[in-house]
Design a protein around this motif. Structure first.
Motif, PDB file in Angstrom:
ATOM      1  N   ARG A  23    -130.360 -11.501 -70.922  1.00 39.35           N
ATOM      2  CA  ARG A  23    -131.528 -11.496 -71.822  1.00 39.35           C
ATOM      3  C   ARG A  23    -132.733 -10.833 -71.166  1.00 39.35           C
ATOM      4  O   ARG A  23    -133.547 -10.212 -71.845  1.00 39.35           O
ATOM      5  CB  ARG A  23    -131.849 -12.915 -72.269  1.00 39.35           C
ATOM      6  N   GLU A  24    -132.843 -10.937 -69.858  1.00 32.81           N
ATOM      7  CA  GLU A  24    -133.931 -10.279 -69.143  1.00 32.81           C
ATOM      8  C   GLU A  24    -133.798  -8.759 -69.196  1.00 32.81           C
ATOM      9  O   GLU A  24    -134.778  -8.043 -69.064  1.00 32.81           O
ATOM     10  CB  GLU A  24    -133.973 -10.746 -67.681  1.00 32.81           C
ATOM     11  N   SER A  26    -124.786 -19.881 -68.304  1.00 35.69           N
ATOM     12  CA  SER A  26    -126.227 -19.905 -68.594  1.00 35.69           C
ATOM     13  C   SER A  26    -126.990 -18.943 -67.699  1.00 35.69           C
ATOM     14  O   SER A  26    -127.904 -18.254 -68.153  1.00 35.69           O
ATOM     15  CB  SER A  26    -126.788 -21.319 -68.424  1.00 35.69           C
ATOM     16  N   ASP A  27    -126.622 -18.903 -66.417  1.00 32.07           N
ATOM     17  CA  ASP A  27    -127.257 -17.953 -65.487  1.00 32.07           C
ATOM     18  C   ASP A  27    -127.005 -16.523 -65.929  1.00 32.07           C
ATOM     19  O   ASP A  27    -127.906 -15.681 -65.918  1.00 32.07           O
ATOM     20  CB  ASP A  27    -126.712 -18.116 -64.063  1.00 32.07           C
ATOM     21  N   GLU A  30    -129.033 -15.707 -69.060  1.00 30.64           N
ATOM     22  CA  GLU A  30    -130.443 -15.468 -68.724  1.00 30.64           C
ATOM     23  C   GLU A  30    -130.632 -14.083 -68.117  1.00 30.64           C
ATOM     24  O   GLU A  30    -131.566 -13.356 -68.474  1.00 30.64           O
ATOM     25  CB  GLU A  30    -130.917 -16.548 -67.745  1.00 30.64           C
TER      26      GLU A  30
END
Length: 186
Positions: A35-36, A28-29, A32
């Motif tokens: 996606r940034e 998940s990290d 994220e």
């Protein structure tokens, strides 16, 4: 030694950025972080490589779930960054089974109040009996694991993906037309 980079597909081509995985503890990290790197909901590829031992690719397309490919799951399992990519789903396990098992089993490997099983010995009477239980508990296969078609729509077939060995990420970037931008962050 590790190398990690993000490749984001834009209207103008691929953009690469070096990425630091020190603060990444879970998939998940990593998702994220990837996606940034994308201004829009473009395709983002995360490349992770540990020298010539293994490489991994995580692909994100917009808000879709990440797709993962590992060149050698067993080698990745021995790596802190590789363990991030070895999800229960990728390994075909039910999520949370390890945690549930640890709660049920006492430190000596038995459930509370249950007697310890008798010692098993080899046929010759020695204590060198190996029933394969370590392998069953470790259940991470050697060799490629994950989505073999992760790059198929980008021009890298599963056959080509499986053929990459040393310097695989550079060869993949070359096949994608992104070798120059990847080399700028290497």
């Amino acid at each position: 030694m590790y190398f990690a980079a993000l490749l984001a597909r834009t209207e103008d081509g691929w953009e690469a950025s070096d990425t630091d995985l020190d603060d990444v503890e879970t998939l998940s990290d990593l998702t994220e972080l990837a996606r940034e790197a994308s201004a829009d909901e473009d395709t983002v590829l995360v490349f992770i490589e540990q020298e010539d031992a293994w490489f991994g690719i995580v692909r994100l397309d917009g808000e879709d779930d990440p797709r993962i490919f590992l060149s050698d799951a067993a080698a990745a399992n021995r790596s802190s960054y590789g363990e991030i990519l070895l999800t229960d789903e990728l390994l075909g396990r039910d999520p949370g089974t390890d945690d549930d098992l640890e709660e049920l089993v006492d430190l000596d490997g038995t459930e509370d109040g249950e007697p310890e099983p008798p010692a098993v010995t080899a046929e010759d009477g020695s204590d060198d009996y190996d029933d394969g239980s370590e392998e069953a508990a470790d259940a991470v296969p050697a060799g490629p694991l994950g989505d073999l078609d992760i790059l198929a729509d980008l021009g890298v077939s599963r056959r080509t993906l499986l053929a990459f060995e040393s310097d695989a990420l550079s060869e993949i970037a070359d096949a994608l037309g992104a070798s120059e931008v990847l080399e700028t962050v290497r």
